[in-house]
Design a protein around this motif. Sequence first.
Motif, PDB file in Angstrom:
ATOM      1  N   ASN A  95      21.325  23.482   0.543  1.00  0.00           N
ATOM      2  CA  ASN A  95      21.782  24.520  -0.397  1.00  0.00           C
ATOM      3  C   ASN A  95      22.884  24.055  -1.340  1.00  0.00           C
ATOM      4  N   ASN A  96      23.057  22.770  -1.511  1.00  0.00           N
ATOM      5  CA  ASN A  96      24.019  22.241  -2.476  1.00  0.00           C
ATOM      6  C   ASN A  96      23.515  22.551  -3.893  1.00  0.00           C
ATOM      7  N   VAL A  97      24.407  22.945  -4.786  1.00  0.00           N
ATOM      8  CA  VAL A  97      24.010  23.263  -6.163  1.00  0.00           C
ATOM      9  C   VAL A  97      23.555  21.982  -6.860  1.00  0.00           C
ATOM     10  N   CYS A 148      22.875  15.631   0.603  1.00  0.00           N
ATOM     11  CA  CYS A 148      22.064  15.194   1.751  1.00  0.00           C
ATOM     12  C   CYS A 148      21.040  14.122   1.415  1.00  0.00           C
ATOM     13  N   GLY A 149      20.807  13.836   0.126  1.00  0.00           N
ATOM     14  CA  GLY A 149      19.877  12.782  -0.259  1.00  0.00           C
ATOM     15  C   GLY A 149      18.430  13.229  -0.398  1.00  0.00           C
ATOM     16  N   GLN A 150      18.154  14.511  -0.265  1.00  0.00           N
ATOM     17  CA  GLN A 150      16.786  15.019  -0.383  1.00  0.00           C
ATOM     18  C   GLN A 150      16.280  14.812  -1.804  1.00  0.00           C
ATOM     19  N   ALA A 151      15.076  14.220  -1.941  1.00  0.00           N
ATOM     20  CA  ALA A 151      14.456  14.062  -3.253  1.00  0.00           C
ATOM     21  C   ALA A 151      14.046  15.443  -3.763  1.00  0.00           C
ATOM     22  N   ILE A 152      14.211  15.658  -5.074  1.00  0.00           N
ATOM     23  CA  ILE A 152      13.921  16.953  -5.683  1.00  0.00           C
ATOM     24  C   ILE A 152      12.758  16.811  -6.644  1.00  0.00           C
ATOM     25  N   ASP A 153      11.805  17.716  -6.526  1.00  0.00           N
ATOM     26  CA  ASP A 153      10.627  17.744  -7.398  1.00  0.00           C
ATOM     27  C   ASP A 153      10.829  18.873  -8.398  1.00  0.00           C
ATOM     28  N   TRP A 154      11.099  18.510  -9.658  1.00  0.00           N
ATOM     29  CA  TRP A 154      11.384  19.516 -10.700  1.00  0.00           C
ATOM     30  C   TRP A 154      10.132  19.963 -11.443  1.00  0.00           C
ATOM     31  N   SER A 155       8.977  19.406 -11.100  1.00  0.00           N
ATOM     32  CA  SER A 155       7.767  19.785 -11.831  1.00  0.00           C
ATOM     33  C   SER A 155       7.416  21.253 -11.552  1.00  0.00           C
ATOM     34  N   GLY A 205      17.888  18.128 -14.371  1.00  0.00           N
ATOM     35  CA  GLY A 205      18.288  18.269 -12.965  1.00  0.00           C
ATOM     36  C   GLY A 205      18.375  16.930 -12.252  1.00  0.00           C
ATOM     37  N   LEU A 206      19.171  16.911 -11.199  1.00  0.00           N
ATOM     38  CA  LEU A 206      19.339  15.693 -10.415  1.00  0.00           C
ATOM     39  C   LEU A 206      18.024  15.309  -9.728  1.00  0.00           C
ATOM     40  N   PRO A 207      17.698  14.017  -9.673  1.00  0.00           N
ATOM     41  CA  PRO A 207      16.454  13.604  -9.010  1.00  0.00           C
ATOM     42  C   PRO A 207      16.543  13.722  -7.481  1.00  0.00           C
ATOM     43  N   VAL A 214      15.477  25.425  -4.801  1.00  0.00           N
ATOM     44  CA  VAL A 214      15.515  26.869  -4.572  1.00  0.00           C
ATOM     45  C   VAL A 214      16.291  27.514  -5.715  1.00  0.00           C
ATOM     46  N   GLU A 215      15.718  28.583  -6.277  1.00  0.00           N
ATOM     47  CA  GLU A 215      16.360  29.278  -7.391  1.00  0.00           C
ATOM     48  C   GLU A 215      17.181  30.442  -6.844  1.00  0.00           C
ATOM     49  N   TYR A 216      18.440  30.500  -7.245  1.00  0.00           N
ATOM     50  CA  TYR A 216      19.331  31.555  -6.761  1.00  0.00           C
ATOM     51  C   TYR A 216      19.795  32.453  -7.900  1.00  0.00           C
ATOM     52  N   GLU A 217      19.470  33.725  -7.797  1.00  0.00           N
ATOM     53  CA  GLU A 217      19.975  34.779  -8.659  1.00  0.00           C
ATOM     54  C   GLU A 217      19.907  34.459 -10.153  1.00  0.00           C
ATOM     55  N   ASP A 218      18.900  33.755 -10.540  1.00  0.00           N
ATOM     56  CA  ASP A 218      18.729  33.417 -11.951  1.00  0.00           C
ATOM     57  C   ASP A 218      19.969  32.713 -12.510  1.00  0.00           C
ATOM     58  N   LYS A 219      20.748  32.034 -11.626  1.00  0.00           N
ATOM     59  CA  LYS A 219      21.965  31.354 -12.067  1.00  0.00           C
ATOM     60  C   LYS A 219      21.890  29.840 -11.881  1.00  0.00           C
ATOM     61  N   TYR A 220      21.376  29.409 -10.749  1.00  0.00           N
ATOM     62  CA  TYR A 220      21.376  27.976 -10.496  1.00  0.00           C
ATOM     63  C   TYR A 220      20.238  27.602  -9.545  1.00  0.00           C
ATOM     64  N   TYR A 221      20.001  26.276  -9.469  1.00  0.00           N
ATOM     65  CA  TYR A 221      19.026  25.725  -8.538  1.00  0.00           C
ATOM     66  C   TYR A 221      19.801  25.007  -7.438  1.00  0.00           C
ATOM     67  N   ALA A 222      19.294  25.122  -6.213  1.00  0.00           N
ATOM     68  CA  ALA A 222      19.977  24.500  -5.079  1.00  0.00           C
ATOM     69  C   ALA A 222      19.000  23.653  -4.271  1.00  0.00           C
TER      70      ALA A 222
END
Length: 146
Positions: free
Chosen positions: A111-113, A138-145, A131-133, A98-106
């Motif tokens: 909602n962890n940065v 919480c261990g959720q896998a992240i899809d950065w594509s 970015g972290l995989p 999730v992109e927040y305020e053009d500052k960071y991804y969570a």
Amino acid sequence: MTESEAISWLKTLKRMYRAYPSEVIKAWDVAIEALKEVQKYREIGTVEECRGCMDILNKEEAVFELAKIAEEWILYHKIGTVEECQEARERQRGKKPVEYEDKYYACPVCNNVLMYKWGKYTSRLKDKKCGLPYCLSCGQAIDWSE
């Protein structure tokens, strides 16, 4: 007539005929107790069912099979419930950050940065490949594509 009905009749006879000799009253008491015991045994199962269980337990192979089943159940129980396994499987499937305020991804779950969008200087946008995989919280896998 069922055992319960017979017990009821015997109790009624005891009340009605109190003047009978004590041996008759004792015989009715013994009959009532015997019928109650028969009821308990019927709850356990038929004689054939009990003998069948004993035949199984007397076989060495069955004992080893029961031990194997118990061991598998213990291992299955350690894994967790079906719901816990489904939740873990869901966390292995990558979700978009999730992109927040053009500052960071969570993380989309907790909602962890995960990554700040800008490098040391605000003129350089960081590559999403940095970015972290997965979420460290919480261990959720992240899809950065894209």
